[in-house]
Design an enzyme around this catalytic site. Structure first.
Site, PDB file in Angstrom:
ATOM      1  N   ASP A  12       0.859  -1.169   0.000  1.00  0.00           N
ATOM      2  CA  ASP A  12       0.000   0.000   0.000  1.00  0.00           C
ATOM      3  C   ASP A  12       0.902   1.228   0.000  1.00  0.00           C
ATOM      4  OD1 ASP A  12      -2.406   1.541   0.285  1.00  0.00           O
ATOM      5  OD2 ASP A  12      -2.016   1.696   2.435  1.00  0.00           O
ATOM      6  N   ASP A  14      -0.164   5.145   1.016  1.00  0.00           N
ATOM      7  CA  ASP A  14      -0.365   6.083   2.122  1.00  0.00           C
ATOM      8  C   ASP A  14      -0.419   5.370   3.457  1.00  0.00           C
ATOM      9  OD1 ASP A  14      -0.521   8.698   0.881  1.00  0.00           O
ATOM     10  OD2 ASP A  14      -2.336   7.976  -0.097  1.00  0.00           O
ATOM     11  N   ASP A 248      -1.969  -0.689   5.663  1.00  0.00           N
ATOM     12  CA  ASP A 248      -2.543  -0.274   6.945  1.00  0.00           C
ATOM     13  C   ASP A 248      -4.056  -0.389   6.987  1.00  0.00           C
ATOM     14  OD1 ASP A 248      -3.652   3.021   6.820  1.00  0.00           O
ATOM     15  OD2 ASP A 248      -2.773   2.043   5.085  1.00  0.00           O
TER      16      ASP A 248
END
Length: 302
Positions: A12, A14, A248
């Site tokens: 991922d 961000d 996240d």
């Protein structure tokens, strides 16, 4: 028979490889219970946001193609006839959202230019003064976040060469490394929930372009992470390929579970080992082994 094992690391963006949203909304500073200047966090995030949008619009056609997001740059490559674009006027070609083959070709032209600019890097776009400003912002952000950015980059390098010390191997631009001595190939892939063009610009600004090639950047904005994960599996899959997702968010977690891949959840909290700095190649390898077992034992059985 080729027994080389390919490890595909699916990242991922961000709050994983970079910090941006958590700087802008203050959640990064919050986890430090007053030890971080929350206002500085917001200011740093706003500076990055300004550069990302400015560069996307000025050099990567984002203002023209914002409403034509595709999941990866080569999604329309079949419409590209290979025309020489050196004297092509992108401001006068009448491009509009690609509902027909003509406009899909015009969008494919733009994607080809974007891919070439990505491969060439920001130093081929900006003069030394602007590069100095970007370098200073990167350094300031890295210091504020206790080396989150540089630690994430270091782990990407280690993943590519399959060694805790990235200087052991040479990491070519493109995000794929053959470690012949260990019988491994290592690939970094990015799947971001952001739209494609700003995500590519983020890769350039946060110094990830030499570690993740443009072909390996996917936007799940319209299609979802599970669809991107399925495409990645189809693209790389054979009996010796192993996948691991790192992020996240809940979406990549659920998508990884659906694919039966290991998933490493990144945690902003300073006490966590699943953050940057903190996450190590050894830990990543542990998650691989939970799902796939030890590659050494598999080879021994053969």
């Amino acid at each position: 028979m080729n027994n080389q094992i390919t490890n595909v690391h699916i990242w991922d963006m961000d709050e994983t490889l970079i910090l941006l949203k958590s700087l802008l909304n203050g959640t990064y500073a919050e986890v430090f219970n007053g030890l971080k200047d929350a206002q500085k966090s917001v200011e740093i995030g706003e500076m990055w946001e300004k550069y990302i949008l400015q560069i996307s619009d000025d050099f990567f056609f984002y203002e023209q193609i914002e409403n034509c997001n595709k999941p990866f740059l080569e999604a329309l490559s079949k419409y590209d006839d290979g025309r020489d674009l050196s004297d092509y006027d992108f401001n006068q070609d009448g491009f509009s959202p690609p509902h027909d083959d003509i406009n899909k070709r015009k969008l494919a032209y733009r994607h080809r230019v974007i891919a070439n600019k990505y491969k060439q890097g920001l130093h081929n776009i900006f003069e030394q003064e602007m590069m100095g400003l970007l370098d200073a912002l990167y350094k300031m952000t890295d210091e504020y976040t206790d080396r989150w950015l540089s630690s994430a980059r270091a782990l990407l390098e280690q993943c590519l060469v399959g060694n805790e010390d990235p200087t052991v191997g040479n990491t070519p631009a493109g995000g794929i490394v053959n470690s012949n001595d260990a019988g491994f190939q290592h690939i970094n892939v990015l799947v971001t929930s952001g739209s494609l063009i700003p995500s590519l610009v983020k890769c350039l600004l946060f110094r990830l372009d030499g570690l993740i090639s443009y072909e390996n950047v996917y936007s799940s904005w319209d299609v979802g992470k599970l669809q991107c994960f399925q495409w990645i599996q189809e693209r790389f899959n054979n009996r010796n390929v192993r996948f691991c997702a790192i992020g996240d968010g809940w979406e990549e977690c659920e998508a990884a579970q659906a694919m039966k891949w290991p998933f490493i959840k990144i945690d902003l909290r300073p006490s966590s080992s699943h953050r940057f700095p903190g996450l190590t190649l050894k830990t990543v390898g542990f998650y691989f082994s939970i799902v796939y077992g030890s590659p050494d034992s598999e080879n021994d059985e053969e």
